[in-house]
Write a protein that holds these residues in place. Structure first.
Motif, PDB file in Angstrom:
ATOM      1  N   UNK A   1     118.140  67.698  18.265  1.00 44.37           N
ATOM      2  CA  UNK A   1     118.702  66.344  18.324  1.00 44.37           C
ATOM      3  C   UNK A   1     120.180  66.378  18.720  1.00 44.37           C
ATOM      4  N   UNK A   2     120.911  67.378  18.238  1.00 41.58           N
ATOM      5  CA  UNK A   2     122.331  67.513  18.585  1.00 41.58           C
ATOM      6  C   UNK A   2     122.499  67.822  20.074  1.00 41.58           C
ATOM      7  N   UNK A   3     121.644  68.700  20.590  1.00 45.23           N
ATOM      8  CA  UNK A   3     121.724  69.076  22.006  1.00 45.23           C
ATOM      9  C   UNK A   3     121.464  67.868  22.911  1.00 45.23           C
ATOM     10  N   UNK A   4     120.449  67.069  22.558  1.00 46.45           N
ATOM     11  CA  UNK A   4     120.055  65.950  23.427  1.00 46.45           C
ATOM     12  C   UNK A   4     120.688  64.615  23.020  1.00 46.45           C
ATOM     13  N   UNK A   5     121.663  64.673  22.135  1.00 49.87           N
ATOM     14  CA  UNK A   5     122.331  63.429  21.719  1.00 49.87           C
ATOM     15  C   UNK A   5     122.963  62.686  22.896  1.00 49.87           C
ATOM     16  N   UNK A   6     123.609  63.391  23.851  1.00 52.19           N
ATOM     17  CA  UNK A   6     124.153  62.671  25.017  1.00 52.19           C
ATOM     18  C   UNK A   6     123.080  61.913  25.799  1.00 52.19           C
ATOM     19  N   UNK A   7     121.861  62.503  25.880  1.00 54.41           N
ATOM     20  CA  UNK A   7     120.772  61.855  26.616  1.00 54.41           C
ATOM     21  C   UNK A   7     120.269  60.616  25.875  1.00 54.41           C
ATOM     22  N   UNK A   8     120.046  60.715  24.559  1.00 53.91           N
ATOM     23  CA  UNK A   8     119.566  59.552  23.796  1.00 53.91           C
ATOM     24  C   UNK A   8     120.601  58.433  23.804  1.00 53.91           C
ATOM     25  N   UNK A   9     121.883  58.809  23.723  1.00 50.97           N
ATOM     26  CA  UNK A   9     122.959  57.799  23.758  1.00 50.97           C
ATOM     27  C   UNK A   9     123.012  57.129  25.130  1.00 50.97           C
ATOM     28  N   UNK A  10     122.822  57.940  26.197  1.00 49.30           N
ATOM     29  CA  UNK A  10     122.836  57.394  27.558  1.00 49.30           C
ATOM     30  C   UNK A  10     121.679  56.416  27.756  1.00 49.30           C
ATOM     31  N   UNK A  11     120.489  56.770  27.282  1.00 48.61           N
ATOM     32  CA  UNK A  11     119.327  55.868  27.387  1.00 48.61           C
ATOM     33  C   UNK A  11     119.594  54.554  26.656  1.00 48.61           C
ATOM     34  N   UNK A  12     120.211  54.628  25.479  1.00 45.08           N
ATOM     35  CA  UNK A  12     120.512  53.409  24.703  1.00 45.08           C
ATOM     36  C   UNK A  12     121.499  52.536  25.457  1.00 45.08           C
TER      37      UNK A  12
ATOM     38  N   UNK B   1     120.209  49.042  26.539  1.00 40.30           N
ATOM     39  CA  UNK B   1     120.865  48.002  25.749  1.00 40.30           C
ATOM     40  C   UNK B   1     119.988  47.412  24.661  1.00 40.30           C
ATOM     41  N   UNK B   2     119.856  46.075  24.668  1.00 41.16           N
ATOM     42  CA  UNK B   2     119.107  45.358  23.630  1.00 41.16           C
ATOM     43  C   UNK B   2     117.590  45.464  23.783  1.00 41.16           C
ATOM     44  N   UNK B   3     117.139  46.113  24.854  1.00 38.08           N
ATOM     45  CA  UNK B   3     115.683  46.233  25.056  1.00 38.08           C
ATOM     46  C   UNK B   3     115.041  47.121  23.985  1.00 38.08           C
ATOM     47  N   UNK B   4     115.834  48.029  23.414  1.00 42.69           N
ATOM     48  CA  UNK B   4     115.312  48.935  22.385  1.00 42.69           C
ATOM     49  C   UNK B   4     116.211  48.899  21.156  1.00 42.69           C
ATOM     50  N   UNK B   5     115.602  49.094  19.999  1.00 44.86           N
ATOM     51  CA  UNK B   5     116.379  49.117  18.762  1.00 44.86           C
ATOM     52  C   UNK B   5     116.844  50.529  18.417  1.00 44.86           C
ATOM     53  N   UNK B   6     116.132  51.524  18.950  1.00 39.37           N
ATOM     54  CA  UNK B   6     116.462  52.909  18.623  1.00 39.37           C
ATOM     55  C   UNK B   6     115.932  53.830  19.719  1.00 39.37           C
ATOM     56  N   UNK B   7     116.676  54.915  19.972  1.00 41.15           N
ATOM     57  CA  UNK B   7     116.243  55.935  20.929  1.00 41.15           C
ATOM     58  C   UNK B   7     116.319  57.291  20.235  1.00 41.15           C
ATOM     59  N   UNK B   8     115.228  58.063  20.325  1.00 40.34           N
ATOM     60  CA  UNK B   8     115.213  59.386  19.697  1.00 40.34           C
ATOM     61  C   UNK B   8     114.269  60.308  20.456  1.00 40.34           C
ATOM     62  N   UNK B   9     114.347  61.593  20.161  1.00 37.53           N
ATOM     63  CA  UNK B   9     113.390  62.543  20.729  1.00 37.53           C
ATOM     64  C   UNK B   9     112.059  62.381  20.005  1.00 37.53           C
ATOM     65  N   UNK B  10     110.973  62.459  20.744  1.00 39.87           N
ATOM     66  CA  UNK B  10     109.665  62.288  20.119  1.00 39.87           C
ATOM     67  C   UNK B  10     109.172  63.596  19.502  1.00 39.87           C
ATOM     68  N   UNK B  11     108.461  63.465  18.400  1.00 42.79           N
ATOM     69  CA  UNK B  11     107.818  64.632  17.777  1.00 42.79           C
ATOM     70  C   UNK B  11     106.331  64.661  18.115  1.00 42.79           C
ATOM     71  N   UNK B  12     105.886  63.690  18.931  1.00 43.13           N
ATOM     72  CA  UNK B  12     104.477  63.624  19.331  1.00 43.13           C
ATOM     73  C   UNK B  12     104.177  64.665  20.411  1.00 43.13           C
ATOM     74  N   UNK B  13     102.959  65.176  20.389  1.00 42.36           N
ATOM     75  CA  UNK B  13     102.509  66.058  21.462  1.00 42.36           C
ATOM     76  C   UNK B  13     101.944  65.179  22.570  1.00 42.36           C
ATOM     77  N   UNK B  14     102.716  64.993  23.611  1.00 38.30           N
ATOM     78  CA  UNK B  14     102.304  64.098  24.689  1.00 38.30           C
ATOM     79  C   UNK B  14     102.741  64.651  26.036  1.00 38.30           C
ATOM     80  N   UNK B  15     102.002  64.278  27.083  1.00 38.62           N
ATOM     81  CA  UNK B  15     102.347  64.686  28.449  1.00 38.62           C
ATOM     82  C   UNK B  15     103.150  63.608  29.165  1.00 38.62           C
ATOM     83  N   UNK B  16     103.357  62.481  28.489  1.00 37.99           N
ATOM     84  CA  UNK B  16     104.120  61.381  29.078  1.00 37.99           C
ATOM     85  C   UNK B  16     105.623  61.627  28.898  1.00 37.99           C
TER      86      UNK B  16
END
Length: 395
Positions: free
Chosen positions: A221-232, A236-251
């Motif tokens: 989470x610390x490494x990718x904090x710049x990316x999650x902050x950039x996405x937010x 903007x207001x389209x999302x309430x929170x941005x984080x790395x997913x813990x789901x196993x997904x190909x998306x």
């Protein structure tokens, strides 16, 4: 009887009813209240008996198919009931399942009894209905939750990216395809000590992380904090929170609902209700963005953002991926026109077409030349036909 049991008809014979009957007396009568309570419990007990007999009959049929001798348990029919010899509850559920689910919402006193009668199809029982008790029996010993996913149909539920993780982990998921199901689970938070968990919401956990896994997750989470902050910042207001997913997904991205918020499916249901308040329509569904840092497109965005956080290509790509993820998870796209234009620009870029390239100029002369040639041939054909008819006229 309460309205959710209005499909049951019968006559009650009692010596304790008052001789002088009026509406006021009936409403205040203690005897009638007791009769109502007993009738509801009796009706639910009869339905539970049918479900239990179904299980016994199914086991006997399965044993017979395997060539084994089933243990004969001679069940005598209760007074006033016929002996059950065929499976009946699935047909009953198909006809009156909504009534029982309505009872889950309205009848808090008998909610525990009604919960035992709930039936759903699942990822491990697509051809037959399963109860919550059967689900728990099939679940691994360490599983602490009952997982479900709601949608318009089983086919659409199977397309949901949030289901992919559970399938990979071999976790059974209940399929809820009726509009009333979302309201029902709102009144049943847990069953037999296991919490009901909606896969469409954030914070889904299938297992407890070890101390080492938690430490790794924190460093990630610390490494990718710049990316999650950039996405937010981009969304903007389209999302309430941005984080790395813990789901196993190909998306690349997964858009989910807040753990204690309205799901996308519930928002769709509310929006379809004609008398729903405007404040509770589909637009009220908040979104949580979960980023799959292992996806190559996300990795490319991260590399570009590290070099230049104003990178236009990264921004365009992020917005398109977000809208696609929203559609995949039953959310609406806020601006479909802008979405279409972004997709068009990315497609142009992928085949080396300039973003400002206009429409191709058409040379109409090739069509007019062909038309003139066809007209000339038709004229010659008519002249030949006329010449062929002349001798017959002279004769």
């Amino acid at each position: 009887l309460p309205r959710y049991l209005n499909f049951i008809k019968g006559v009650v014979d009692s010596d304790d009813l008052p001789l002088h009957v009026s509406r006021e007396v009936l409403q205040e009568s203690r005897i009638l209240k007791i009769i109502k309570k007993k009738l509801v419990r009796k009706a639910l007990s009869m339905l539970a008996d049918i479900a239990e007999n179904d299980k016994r009959i199914a086991e006997a049929q399965e044993a017979k198919e395997k060539g084994e001798e089933a243990e004969e348990e001679e069940e005598e029919a209760k007074p006033g009931q016929k002996k059950q010899t065929t499976i009946l509850f699935p047909k009953f559920w198909e006809e009156f399942g909504k009534n029982l689910r309505l009872g889950m919402i309205e009848d808090g006193t008998n909610r525990a009894r009604l919960t035992k009668l709930l039936r759903y199809k699942s990822s491990k029982s697509e051809d037959s209905l399963t109860s919550l008790d059967d689900y728990i029996k099939r679940a691994p010993e360490g599983q602490k939750s009952i997982y479900f996913l709601a949608g318009e149909s089983i086919e659409k539920i199977k397309q949901a990216p949030v289901l992919e993780d559970a399938m990979e982990r071999d976790v059974e998921v209940l399929y809820m395809v009726d509009a009333i199901d979302e309201y029902v689970v709102g009144h049943v938070t847990d069953y037999a000590g296991k919490k009901l968990v909606n896969l469409a919401k954030s914070g889904v956990k299938f297992e407890e992380l070890s101390k080492k896994d938690k430490a790794v997750q924190k460093k990630r989470a610390e490494k990718y904090e710049p990316l999650t902050k950039w996405f937010k910042d981009v969304l903007g207001e389209k999302v309430t929170k941005v984080s790395l997913t813990s789901r196993r997904t190909k998306e690349p991205l997964v858009v989910s609902s807040p753990e204690h918020g309205v799901s996308a499916n519930m928002a769709r249901i509310q929006k379809g209700q004609t008398l729903q308040e405007k404040s509770l329509d589909g637009g009220a569904a908040k979104r949580v963005l979960e980023i799959n840092h292992l996806h190559p497109l996300v990795d490319e965005i991260f590399k570009r953002v590290q070099v230049d956080d104003k990178d236009k290509t990264a921004e365009e790509l992020a917005l398109v991926l977000f809208d696609v993820a929203s559609l995949q998870n039953n959310f609406e796209v806020d601006d479909s026109l802008a979405f279409g234009k972004r997709v068009g620009r990315l497609l142009r870029q992928s085949v080396d077409i300039a973003p400002d390239a206009g429409l191709v100029e058409e040379d109409v002369s090739e069509y007019t030349a062909a038309i003139e040639e066809e007209e000339e041939e038709a004229k010659e054909t008519e002249e030949v036909a006329a010449e062929d008819e002349k001798p017959s006229e002279d004769l």
